[in-house]
Enzyme design. Structure first.
Site, PDB file in Angstrom:
ATOM      1  N   GLN A   1      41.245  29.543  37.914  1.00  0.00           N
ATOM      2  CA  GLN A   1      40.482  30.276  38.941  1.00  0.00           C
ATOM      3  C   GLN A   1      39.510  29.381  39.688  1.00  0.00           C
ATOM      4  O   GLN A   1      39.051  29.742  40.772  1.00  0.00           O
ATOM      5  CB  GLN A   1      39.708  31.440  38.303  1.00  0.00           C
ATOM      6  CG  GLN A   1      40.617  32.547  37.772  1.00  0.00           C
ATOM      7  CD  GLN A   1      39.814  33.631  37.083  1.00  0.00           C
ATOM      8  OE1 GLN A   1      39.492  33.506  35.906  1.00  0.00           O
ATOM      9  NE2 GLN A   1      39.478  34.683  37.807  1.00  0.00           N
TER      10      GLN A   1
ATOM     11  N   CYS B   1      39.292  41.517  38.189  1.00  0.00           N
ATOM     12  CA  CYS B   1      39.467  40.061  38.151  1.00  0.00           C
ATOM     13  C   CYS B   1      38.565  39.443  39.203  1.00  0.00           C
ATOM     14  O   CYS B   1      38.512  39.922  40.340  1.00  0.00           O
ATOM     15  CB  CYS B   1      40.927  39.703  38.429  1.00  0.00           C
ATOM     16  SG  CYS B   1      41.245  37.928  38.380  1.00  0.00           S
ATOM     17  N   LEU B   2      37.884  38.374  38.822  1.00  0.00           N
ATOM     18  CA  LEU B   2      36.991  37.706  39.775  1.00  0.00           C
ATOM     19  C   LEU B   2      37.769  37.111  40.942  1.00  0.00           C
ATOM     20  O   LEU B   2      37.191  36.863  42.000  1.00  0.00           O
ATOM     21  CB  LEU B   2      36.183  36.616  39.062  1.00  0.00           C
ATOM     22  CG  LEU B   2      35.223  37.131  37.975  1.00  0.00           C
ATOM     23  CD1 LEU B   2      34.595  35.976  37.221  1.00  0.00           C
ATOM     24  CD2 LEU B   2      34.154  38.030  38.581  1.00  0.00           C
TER      25      LEU B   2
ATOM     26  N   GLU C   1      43.335  36.208  30.641  1.00  0.00           N
ATOM     27  CA  GLU C   1      43.019  34.798  30.940  1.00  0.00           C
ATOM     28  C   GLU C   1      44.227  33.903  30.732  1.00  0.00           C
ATOM     29  O   GLU C   1      44.459  32.963  31.512  1.00  0.00           O
ATOM     30  CB  GLU C   1      41.855  34.309  30.069  1.00  0.00           C
ATOM     31  CG  GLU C   1      40.554  35.084  30.178  1.00  0.00           C
ATOM     32  CD  GLU C   1      40.086  35.339  31.588  1.00  0.00           C
ATOM     33  OE1 GLU C   1      40.477  34.604  32.502  1.00  0.00           O
ATOM     34  OE2 GLU C   1      39.327  36.309  31.784  1.00  0.00           O
TER      35      GLU C   1
HETATM   36  O1  GNR Z   1      35.153  39.992  34.415  1.00  0.00           O
HETATM   37  C1  GNR Z   1      36.284  40.412  34.150  1.00  0.00           C
HETATM   38  N1  GNR Z   1      36.424  41.663  33.676  1.00  0.00           N
HETATM   39  C2  GNR Z   1      37.627  42.138  33.148  1.00  0.00           C
HETATM   40  C3  GNR Z   1      37.722  43.508  32.936  1.00  0.00           C
HETATM   41  C4  GNR Z   1      38.861  44.030  32.407  1.00  0.00           C
HETATM   42  C5  GNR Z   1      39.922  43.214  32.083  1.00  0.00           C
HETATM   43  C6  GNR Z   1      39.853  41.856  32.309  1.00  0.00           C
HETATM   44  C7  GNR Z   1      38.699  41.319  32.836  1.00  0.00           C
HETATM   45  S1  GNR Z   1      38.600  39.602  33.082  1.00  0.00           S
HETATM   46  C8  GNR Z   1      37.456  39.555  34.421  1.00  0.00           C
HETATM   47  C9  GNR Z   1      37.089  38.127  34.743  1.00  0.00           C
HETATM   48  C10 GNR Z   1      38.315  37.393  35.221  1.00  0.00           C
HETATM   49  O2  GNR Z   1      38.815  37.541  36.308  1.00  0.00           O
HETATM   50  N2  GNR Z   1      38.891  36.604  34.374  1.00  0.00           N
HETATM   51  O3  GNR Z   1      40.023  35.965  34.707  1.00  0.00           O
HETATM   52 NI    NI Z   2      40.979  37.193  36.182  1.00  0.00          NI
END
Ligand code: GNR
Ligand code: NI
Length: 169
Positions: free
Chosen positions: A51, A91-92, A134
């Site tokens: 990422q 997901c970020l 991840e």
């Molecule tokens: O911050 C995150 N929250 C989340 C909530 C539910 C399932 C997976 C995640 S991972 C995410 C951060 C992220 O994008 N990790 O790759």
């Molecule tokens: Ni993610």
């Protein structure tokens, strides 16, 4: 401050397959620290190196309430899994989008820690969800890939719209 820039869908670099880590040097420790800083600031519960455009098999996470249980997984492998659970994921790299994804309920993980020491542990619940999310990043997979093509297209449009609004503001 050592915050890293997070790539956003549909950036093709998010599709890159990460390579195993073999050198546990000071540069790796600096990268890990910067990934934690980026993850906590976001805020997020996990962050894969993919990422932040580093294509190494490395991820950080902290699913604790108090944000005091940092974990580093290097060259991680899921060696056993059972059951299924559905969790509303975000997901970020896909900001503002949340959708149900079905994954294994319990997993056994083998990985190295930040110094290259082997670790083997079981995970369930949110930790298991996060680790699977991840590890997907490390092979170029995103949670939106589990959605129907129509929903994925709606996600892409929503992100486009969000970016246009942000650019105007
Ligand atoms: O911050 C995150 N929250 C989340 C909530 C539910 C399932 C997976 C995640 S991972 C995410 C951060 C992220 O994008 N990790 O790759
Ligand atoms: Ni993610």
């Amino acid at each position: 401050m050592n915050r890293l820039q997070i790539l956003e869908y549909p950036d093709p670099r998010l599709r890159t397959k990460a390579q195993p880590v073999s050198v546990f040097d000071a540069a790796l420790q600096t990268l890990i620290d910067a990934m934690f800083e980026t993850m906590y600031a976001a805020p997020g519960i996990g962050l894969a190196a993919s990422q932040v455009n580093v294509h190494k098999q490395l991820l950080v996470l902290d699913v604790s309430e108090e944000k005091d249980q940092p974990m580093v997984l290097i060259n991680p492998k899921i060696v056993a899994s059972e059951g299924s659970q559905t969790y509303q994921e975000g997901c970020l790299s896909v900001p503002g989008v949340f959708a149900d994804v079905e994954r294994a309920d319990r997993i056994v993980v083998e990985a190295l820690d930040r110094h290259g020491k082997a670790q083997n542990f079981e995970a369930d619940g949110l930790l298991a969800v996060c680790i699977q999310h991840e590890i997907d990043h490390l092979v170029g997979k995103l949670f939106v890939d589990y959605l129907s093509p129509l929903k994925r297209e709606l996600v892409r449009k929503k992100l486009d719209k969000q970016r246009r609004a942000a650019a105007e503001a």
